[in-house]
Write a protein that holds these residues in place. Structure first.
Motif, PDB file in Angstrom:
ATOM      1  N   ILE A  96       0.766  -1.217   0.182  1.00 62.32           N
ATOM      2  CA  ILE A  96      -0.089  -0.045   0.162  1.00 62.32           C
ATOM      3  C   ILE A  96       0.766   1.386  -0.093  1.00 62.32           C
ATOM      4  O   ILE A  96       0.578   2.180  -0.433  1.00 62.32           O
ATOM      5  CB  ILE A  96      -1.015  -0.193   1.021  1.00 62.32           C
ATOM      6  N   VAL A  97       1.970   1.153   0.553  1.00 61.46           N
ATOM      7  CA  VAL A  97       2.985   2.437   0.394  1.00 61.46           C
ATOM      8  C   VAL A  97       3.091   3.089  -1.036  1.00 61.46           C
ATOM      9  O   VAL A  97       3.105   3.949  -1.207  1.00 61.46           O
ATOM     10  CB  VAL A  97       4.462   1.978   1.306  1.00 61.46           C
ATOM     11  N   GLU A  98       3.792   1.950  -1.831  1.00 60.52           N
ATOM     12  CA  GLU A  98       3.860   2.463  -3.202  1.00 60.52           C
ATOM     13  C   GLU A  98       2.286   2.946  -3.797  1.00 60.52           C
ATOM     14  O   GLU A  98       2.315   3.997  -4.687  1.00 60.52           O
ATOM     15  CB  GLU A  98       4.397   1.207  -4.096  1.00 60.52           C
ATOM     16  N   TRP A  99       1.158   2.376  -3.670  1.00 59.87           N
ATOM     17  CA  TRP A  99      -0.126   2.609  -4.019  1.00 59.87           C
ATOM     18  C   TRP A  99      -0.169   4.351  -3.529  1.00 59.87           C
ATOM     19  O   TRP A  99      -0.474   5.097  -4.528  1.00 59.87           O
ATOM     20  CB  TRP A  99      -1.082   1.691  -3.205  1.00 59.87           C
ATOM     21  N   LEU A 100       0.052   4.424  -2.293  1.00 62.38           N
ATOM     22  CA  LEU A 100      -0.200   5.865  -1.902  1.00 62.38           C
ATOM     23  C   LEU A 100       0.834   6.726  -2.456  1.00 62.38           C
ATOM     24  O   LEU A 100       0.370   7.958  -2.680  1.00 62.38           O
ATOM     25  CB  LEU A 100      -0.086   5.786  -0.381  1.00 62.38           C
ATOM     26  N   THR A 101       2.095   6.293  -2.607  1.00 60.78           N
ATOM     27  CA  THR A 101       2.947   7.277  -3.054  1.00 60.78           C
ATOM     28  C   THR A 101       2.733   7.655  -4.410  1.00 60.78           C
ATOM     29  O   THR A 101       2.850   8.957  -4.843  1.00 60.78           O
ATOM     30  CB  THR A 101       4.410   6.683  -3.085  1.00 60.78           C
ATOM     31  N   ALA A 102       1.876   6.861  -5.201  1.00 63.27           N
ATOM     32  CA  ALA A 102       1.699   7.055  -6.551  1.00 63.27           C
ATOM     33  C   ALA A 102       0.409   7.933  -6.626  1.00 63.27           C
ATOM     34  O   ALA A 102      -0.193   8.474  -7.894  1.00 63.27           O
ATOM     35  CB  ALA A 102       1.285   5.778  -7.300  1.00 63.27           C
ATOM     36  N   LYS A 103      -0.421   8.235  -5.485  1.00 63.05           N
ATOM     37  CA  LYS A 103      -1.498   8.909  -5.308  1.00 63.05           C
ATOM     38  C   LYS A 103      -2.715   8.133  -6.022  1.00 63.05           C
ATOM     39  O   LYS A 103      -3.551   8.856  -6.648  1.00 63.05           O
ATOM     40  CB  LYS A 103      -1.641  10.508  -5.891  1.00 63.05           C
ATOM     41  N   PHE A 104      -2.901   6.735  -6.198  1.00 60.05           N
ATOM     42  CA  PHE A 104      -3.902   6.025  -6.698  1.00 60.05           C
ATOM     43  C   PHE A 104      -5.080   6.220  -5.875  1.00 60.05           C
ATOM     44  O   PHE A 104      -4.781   6.415  -4.661  1.00 60.05           O
ATOM     45  CB  PHE A 104      -3.523   4.668  -7.074  1.00 60.05           C
ATOM     46  N   THR A 106      -8.091   5.592  -3.123  1.00 60.85           N
ATOM     47  CA  THR A 106      -8.216   4.700  -2.059  1.00 60.85           C
ATOM     48  C   THR A 106      -9.716   4.899  -1.452  1.00 60.85           C
ATOM     49  O   THR A 106     -10.225   5.788  -2.086  1.00 60.85           O
ATOM     50  CB  THR A 106      -7.365   5.162  -0.937  1.00 60.85           C
ATOM     51  N   GLU A 107     -10.009   4.088  -0.587  1.00 64.40           N
ATOM     52  CA  GLU A 107     -11.277   4.273  -0.127  1.00 64.40           C
ATOM     53  C   GLU A 107     -10.991   4.712   1.752  1.00 64.40           C
ATOM     54  O   GLU A 107     -10.146   4.263   1.951  1.00 64.40           O
ATOM     55  CB  GLU A 107     -12.261   3.226   0.027  1.00 64.40           C
TER      56      GLU A 107
END
Length: 124
Positions: A96-104, A106-107
């Motif tokens: 999830i760290v990379e997902w959040l870093t990419a600003k993809f 979320t809920e």
């Protein structure tokens, strides 16, 4: 057993493409990182440690497990269990760290709220 990894870009593209082909996202973060976070990946199913009792998941769709460890330790463990159970599973590379870093996307999810400190409690 080598556990397949899938990148955040691949997961996002599949989520954006066609809902029927979208993978099932499984949130396997450990207790503290999960409980103290206010976000999860869109539509994620929670699978909690320590037993990681797996819910009924569709065998006709890909499963992507993710955690908060950039090395995917927990998600790789859960993906291996799923593969042994006959599922098409992989671990989200970077979690999830990379997902959040990419600003993809979320809920929002609930997280514990701390009580404000009582007056004078922080004095040393």
């Amino acid at each position: 057993m080598a556990i397949p990894r899938i990148t955040k870009e691949e997961v996002k593209a599949r989520l954006d493409d066609d809902e029927s082909a979208a993978p099932v996202l499984v949130d396997v973060r450990l207790k503290y990182p999960y409980e103290h976070s206010t976000v999860q990946l869109p539509g994620a199913v929670r699978v909690a440690p320590p037993e990681f009792a797996l819910p009924e998941l569709p065998k006709d769709r890909d499963i992507v497990a993710y955690d908060s460890d950039p090395g995917e330790l927990v998600s790789a463990h859960v993906a291996a269990r799923l593969i042994r159970g006959g599922y098409r599973a992989s671990a989200l590379k970077g979690g999830i760290v990379e997902w959040l870093t990419a600003k993809f996307p979320t809920e929002a999810k609930e997280a514990p709220k701390q009580k404000p400190p009582q007056a004078g409690a922080l004095k040393g």
